[in-house]
Design a protein around this motif. Structure first.
Motif, PDB file in Angstrom:
ATOM      1  N   TRP A  20       0.745  -1.203  -0.002  1.00 10.20           N
ATOM      2  CA  TRP A  20       0.056   0.130  -0.091  1.00 10.20           C
ATOM      3  C   TRP A  20       0.864   1.263  -0.044  1.00 10.20           C
ATOM      4  O   TRP A  20       2.090   1.224   0.272  1.00 10.20           O
ATOM      5  N   VAL A  25      -6.439   2.740   2.356  1.00  9.11           N
ATOM      6  CA  VAL A  25      -7.168   3.213   1.190  1.00  9.11           C
ATOM      7  C   VAL A  25      -7.247   4.766   0.843  1.00  9.11           C
ATOM      8  O   VAL A  25      -7.232   5.039  -0.363  1.00  9.11           O
ATOM      9  N   SER A  82     -12.683  -1.477  -4.992  1.00  9.34           N
ATOM     10  CA  SER A  82     -12.253  -2.256  -3.791  1.00  9.34           C
ATOM     11  C   SER A  82     -12.608  -3.639  -4.106  1.00  9.34           C
ATOM     12  O   SER A  82     -13.926  -3.972  -4.502  1.00  9.34           O
ATOM     13  N   ASN A  83     -11.750  -4.537  -4.091  1.00  5.19           N
ATOM     14  CA  ASN A  83     -11.913  -6.118  -4.362  1.00  5.19           C
ATOM     15  C   ASN A  83     -11.749  -7.020  -3.251  1.00  5.19           C
ATOM     16  O   ASN A  83     -10.941  -7.087  -2.598  1.00  5.19           O
ATOM     17  N   VAL A 143      -7.835  -1.871  -5.325  1.00  3.26           N
ATOM     18  CA  VAL A 143      -7.468  -2.322  -3.936  1.00  3.26           C
ATOM     19  C   VAL A 143      -8.235  -3.728  -3.918  1.00  3.26           C
ATOM     20  O   VAL A 143      -9.042  -3.988  -4.405  1.00  3.26           O
ATOM     21  N   LYS A 176      -8.052  -7.208  -1.239  1.00  2.00           N
ATOM     22  CA  LYS A 176      -8.076  -7.929   0.018  1.00  2.00           C
ATOM     23  C   LYS A 176      -7.759  -9.554  -0.158  1.00  2.00           C
ATOM     24  O   LYS A 176      -8.647 -10.106  -1.105  1.00  2.00           O
ATOM     25  N   THR A 221      -3.300  -2.188  -4.751  1.00  2.00           N
ATOM     26  CA  THR A 221      -2.949  -2.106  -3.365  1.00  2.00           C
ATOM     27  C   THR A 221      -3.523  -3.566  -2.864  1.00  2.00           C
ATOM     28  O   THR A 221      -4.560  -3.929  -3.397  1.00  2.00           O
ATOM     29  N   LEU A 229     -12.820  -0.900   3.315  1.00  4.93           N
ATOM     30  CA  LEU A 229     -12.931  -1.515   2.040  1.00  4.93           C
ATOM     31  C   LEU A 229     -14.053  -1.442   1.316  1.00  4.93           C
ATOM     32  O   LEU A 229     -14.172  -1.531   0.042  1.00  4.93           O
ATOM     33  N   ILE A 287     -13.671   4.985  -1.913  1.00  2.12           N
ATOM     34  CA  ILE A 287     -13.826   3.949  -2.715  1.00  2.12           C
ATOM     35  C   ILE A 287     -15.052   4.410  -3.762  1.00  2.12           C
ATOM     36  O   ILE A 287     -16.170   4.629  -3.253  1.00  2.12           O
ATOM     37  N   VAL A 305     -17.469  -1.111  -5.194  1.00  2.00           N
ATOM     38  CA  VAL A 305     -17.112  -2.378  -4.489  1.00  2.00           C
ATOM     39  C   VAL A 305     -17.156  -3.646  -5.396  1.00  2.00           C
ATOM     40  O   VAL A 305     -18.577  -3.920  -5.795  1.00  2.00           O
TER      41      VAL A 305
END
Length: 513
Positions: free
Chosen positions: A37, A74, A158-159, A185, A187, A212, A225, A231, A234
């Motif tokens: 990040w 983020v 965001s994933n 991004v 996770k 990220t 997230l 963001i 999503v």
């Protein structure tokens, strides 16, 4: 069946780990992976212990961040996004194409990590890597027309994705989102795949793609997230319970979203006589132990055809090849040709075994059970994450196997007597991603298919997520937000004309492409 098997040469976890340290030393330490990040690899987070489902031996665990650090990540991704969205498309295309070249160069290492971390047989692990590379190349070649009149979102994408397809689902999505002008991004899934994703991300970051990658529990990181104002969209792939919480959050915030959730995909048999074709398809439906979103764990069969169905099904299911994905007779033998290896972990194996036992105790009829004696294992290895294929007739309505996707090699069969019962039984989970109806007459298929609540319906053939220009989505509770696939994936992560209504399932509208 050989009496003694050994590990294929060059496929130990140490071999895979040394490959990671050699290829991307910036992303790996001697004993752990790092988070990425603020455009830098960070030795933060608490690394959790993890084991391979293949044999229970230790592998790299996710370095879990706390909530405050995730928020910093983020915010930094937003800064990357504001710069990246102004990078000219030819340069974005060149950077993503260079990433694909790097992924292709290290294809076998990525595949070995998938085998070790999530238990995929070699054939399927390589296919996962190849589908990611080939799928994104299709977008690289055609992105100009897809982006006409469109602009990146106001914030990064965001994933949050499940562990089963790290490359062909998650990495594929990340690279297309970045190609479209967004910082991304991701996770890492808690249950596995962290080293594979870290290596793929390192190769992208080297080429200047703004990605990220963070680890942590869903509860701890969801505020950053999912709900963070930075963001822009999503993207979620996972179960309905977690998906419902994400859906509530994004709906409250009016945030762009793509939420792929589980559903019980079903295969109907009605006035069907081609048992040879059906029998040939059965083993393919067990690929990766049915641990995929488009698996078919439920057959809905016309009662008068049940004997013919079993005559095709049972011989086919008895041919399944199960075992340790890297077990061979000689060190330099080719990888074994298996239909599946372990499920994702020993806890999932126990859950499935308990569900099967409970269903039988409440009246389900066991029609087939595989034997561990027929599986390919190394002497004395841990087999706690392996589940032999099971087929049950008439699971009780009180059982999770009646209405939910088992995500393992468990088939259930429900018998029906009328055309009206058929779609009702096939719609047990209030929506699915795919379904199939095997029937001899096209007119019968055309009459019954509209009553089946699945996004894709095959006539005697399985359906899948698809590649390149094939659309993908879900009906009912299996999907919320924008549909994807082909041009729709780019539209889902970009802004179009004012007042645009995207195809998908949204709180205020449903639009089918």
């Amino acid at each position: 069946m050989p009496s003694t098997l050994i590990l294929k040469s060059g496929t130990s976890w140490d071999d895979a780990w040394q490959g990671c340290l050699t290829v991307a030393p910036e992303a790996f330490r001697d004993d752990r992976v790092l988070n990425l990040w603020n455009a830098a690899w960070q030795a933060d987070g608490r690394a959790l212990p993890a084991v391979s489902p293949v044999d229970g031996t230790p592998v790299a665990g996710p370095p879990r961040l706390d909530r405050a650090t995730a928020r910093q990540a983020v915010r930094a991704a937003l800064d990357q996004h504001r710069a990246w969205r102004h990078v000219p498309l030819p340069e974005r295309r060149a950077r993503v194409a260079a990433t694909l070249d790097a992924l292709a160069e290290h294809r076998d290492l990525l595949a070995l990590l998938l085998v070790r971390e999530i238990g995929k047989p070699w054939r399927l692990a390589r296919a996962d890597v190849d589908r990611a590379i080939d799928g994104v190349r299709w977008y690289v070649d055609g992105i100009d027309t897809m982006l006409e009149g469109r602009a990146p979102l106001d914030g990064p994408v965001s994933n949050i994705a499940s562990w089963n397809y790290p490359m062909s689902v998650l990495v594929h999505a990340l690279l297309v989102q970045a190609l479209a002008g967004n910082a991304v991004v991701a996770k890492t899934p808690t249950d596995g795949g962290v080293a594979c994703l870290t290596l793929a991300t390192a190769l992208a970051a080297r080429e200047g793609v703004p990605v990220t990658l963070v680890s942590g529990s869903g509860g701890e990181l969801s505020e950053a997230l999912v709900r963070a104002p930075e963001i822009g969209c999503v993207s979620f792939v996972g179960g309905r319970d977690t998906g419902a919480a994400v859906a509530t959050a994004v709906a409250d915030l009016g945030k762009r979203h793509i939420l792929e959730q589980e559903g019980l995909n079903t295969w109907g048999i009605w006035n069907h006589t081609d048992r040879d074709t059906l029998g040939a398809l059965i083993p393919k439906l067990f690929d990766y132990g049915k641990q995929r979103c488009t698996a078919y764990p439920r057959f809905v069969v016309q009662r008068s055809l049940f004997d013919a169905f079993l005559a095709a099904y049972l011989p086919a299911v008895r041919t399944l090849r199960i075992g340790r994905p890297l077990a061979v007779e000689h060190p330099d033998d080719p990888y074994p040709a298996l239909d599946f290896g372990p499920v994702i972990n020993a806890a999932k194996a126990k859950e499935l075994d308990d569900q099967v036992a409970e269903a039988i105790d409440r009246g389900a009829v066991p029609l087939h059970r595989g034997s561990p004696a027929d599986a390919r294992f190394l002497p004395g290895q841990d087999t706690s994450a392996y589940v032999q294929p099971v087929t049950l007739l008439s699971p009780p309505r009180s059982s999770p196997l009646h209405h939910a996707e088992p995500f393992g090699p468990v088939d259930t069969i429900v018998l029906v007597d009328t055309e009206a019962e058929l779609p009702a039984a096939m719609n047990a989970s209030n929506g699915a991603l795919v379904a199939t109806l095997s029937t001899d007459e096209r007119a019968t298929f055309d009459r019954l298919a509209p009553h089946i609540r699945a996004f894709k319906i095959g006539h005697g053939v399985p359906r899948s997520r698809g590649d390149r220009d094939e659309l993908f989505g879900g009906f009912g509770a299996s999907w919320r937000g924008a549909f994807v696939g082909g041009e729709l994936l780019v539209r889902a992560v970009t802004r179009g004309p004012a007042g645009e209504r995207l195809p998908g399932n949204f709180p205020d509208h449903r639009l089918t492409p």
